[in-house]
Design a protein around this motif. Structure first.
Motif, PDB file in Angstrom:
ATOM      1  N   PRO A 206      86.192 112.807 110.242  1.00 38.13           N
ATOM      2  CA  PRO A 206      87.525 112.635 109.644  1.00 38.13           C
ATOM      3  C   PRO A 206      88.501 111.979 110.615  1.00 38.13           C
ATOM      4  N   VAL A 207      89.247 110.990 110.135  1.00 42.13           N
ATOM      5  CA  VAL A 207      90.220 110.274 110.964  1.00 42.13           C
ATOM      6  C   VAL A 207      91.456 109.946 110.135  1.00 42.13           C
TER       7      VAL A 207
ATOM      8  N   GLY B  26      94.242 110.128 105.209  1.00 43.36           N
ATOM      9  CA  GLY B  26      92.967 110.580 105.743  1.00 43.36           C
ATOM     10  C   GLY B  26      91.795 109.766 105.222  1.00 43.36           C
ATOM     11  N   ARG B  27      90.888 109.437 106.113  1.00 42.78           N
ATOM     12  CA  ARG B  27      89.651 108.731 105.763  1.00 42.78           C
ATOM     13  C   ARG B  27      88.489 109.427 106.447  1.00 42.78           C
TER      14      ARG B  27
ATOM     15  N   LEU C  93      89.046 119.544 106.871  1.00 42.64           N
ATOM     16  CA  LEU C  93      89.195 119.018 108.225  1.00 42.64           C
ATOM     17  C   LEU C  93      90.286 117.953 108.285  1.00 42.64           C
ATOM     18  N   LEU C  94      90.328 117.089 107.279  1.00 43.27           N
ATOM     19  CA  LEU C  94      91.357 116.055 107.231  1.00 43.27           C
ATOM     20  C   LEU C  94      92.753 116.670 107.172  1.00 43.27           C
ATOM     21  N   LYS C  95      92.896 117.680 106.338  1.00 42.91           N
ATOM     22  CA  LYS C  95      94.198 118.342 106.252  1.00 42.91           C
ATOM     23  C   LYS C  95      94.571 118.952 107.595  1.00 42.91           C
TER      24      LYS C  95
ATOM     25  N   TYR D 186      93.919 111.680 100.835  1.00 43.75           N
ATOM     26  CA  TYR D 186      92.568 111.253 101.213  1.00 43.75           C
ATOM     27  C   TYR D 186      92.212 110.003 100.435  1.00 43.75           C
ATOM     28  N   VAL D 187      91.596 109.048 101.110  1.00 46.12           N
ATOM     29  CA  VAL D 187      91.078 107.849 100.465  1.00 46.12           C
ATOM     30  C   VAL D 187      89.622 107.682 100.898  1.00 46.12           C
TER      31      VAL D 187
END
Length: 236
Positions: A157-158, A167-168, A194-196, A203-204
């Protein structure tokens, strides 16, 4: 604003992604990309891989591009509590006992058998790109999922470059023996968690239009179709 995001690797390749904005005229995109393409040709880079709206397809083919496939892009807000499966453990690579070589082997197995048609890199190039694109602390962004001590998948996740909260997943994959058992959706859900955790509010995610399994995961986890883009490539 920049109309195209570009990742450049020495004289090997350029990866270019159109930044779509309804206020920008088609001619502006064509002029901006023509300038970029002229620079690529002048520098004699190995190849250029492009994500761009399919309405420019004939023009791109006339420039010498070939079409590889089409990707679909899904999105969702990260505005809820993402409870995760307690039987699935997750650990950052930098905190684990797994060596980089083992992680590369895990990555290679996870991407084996993929329905995605745009296979650009060897696993050696993938590992090199992690540091080039994420930075020297890339191991902190690589997460390994395990069940009963066995690796079952991974996620990276980044935050998208040029944004503060989009988030991607640089990569997301499930080990072959664990596919078709519902773990893909569970691990993707954990990836949203994890992105959050790193500050993403949206998210995309994207995948090849032929990858029906990944599309099913997007839809099962509340993502909605946002866009389609063609994948085009030209070699020097």
């Amino acid at each position: 604003m920049d109309l195209f995001n570009t990742i450049k690797k020495d004289r090997e390749y350029w990866l270019v992604d159109q930044v779509k904005d309804e206020s920008v005229l088609d001619q502006e995109y064509i002029e901006a990309f023509s300038s970029l393409l002229d620079e690529w040709r002048e520098k004699q880079i190995g190849y250029l891989s492009l994500l761009m709206d399919a309405r420019y397809e004939q023009w791109l083919l006339d420039q010498g591009f070939r079409k590889v496939s089409t990707i679909v892009e899904y999105t969702r807000a990260l505005d809820e509590l993402f409870t995760v499966d307690p039987e699935i453990a997750v650990e950052a690579l930098e905190d684990s006992e797994m060596a980089d070589l083992e992680f590369a082997e895990l990555y290679e197995q996870c991407r084996s058998g993929s329905a995605n048609k745009n296979k650009l890199f060897t696993i050696e190039q993938v590992m090199e790109s992690l540091e080039n694109e994420i930075g020297p602390e890339w191991r902190a962004s690589c997460f390994i999922f395990t069940k009963l001590g066995e690796p079952i998948g991974l996620s990276i996740p980044v935050i998208e470059q040029g944004t503060v909260d989009e988030g991607r997943l640089f990569y997301f994959g499930v080990m072959p023996k664990w596919r078709g058992k519902g773990y893909g959706a569970a691990l993707h859900w954990s990836s949203l968690h994890l992105l959050k955790g790193i500050g993403a509010t949206t998210y995309v995610g994207s995948t090849d239009e032929a990858n029906r399994h990944m599309i099913g995961i997007f839809e099962r986890n509340g993502c909605v179709l946002r866009d389609r883009k063609g994948i085009y490539r030209i070699d020097s």
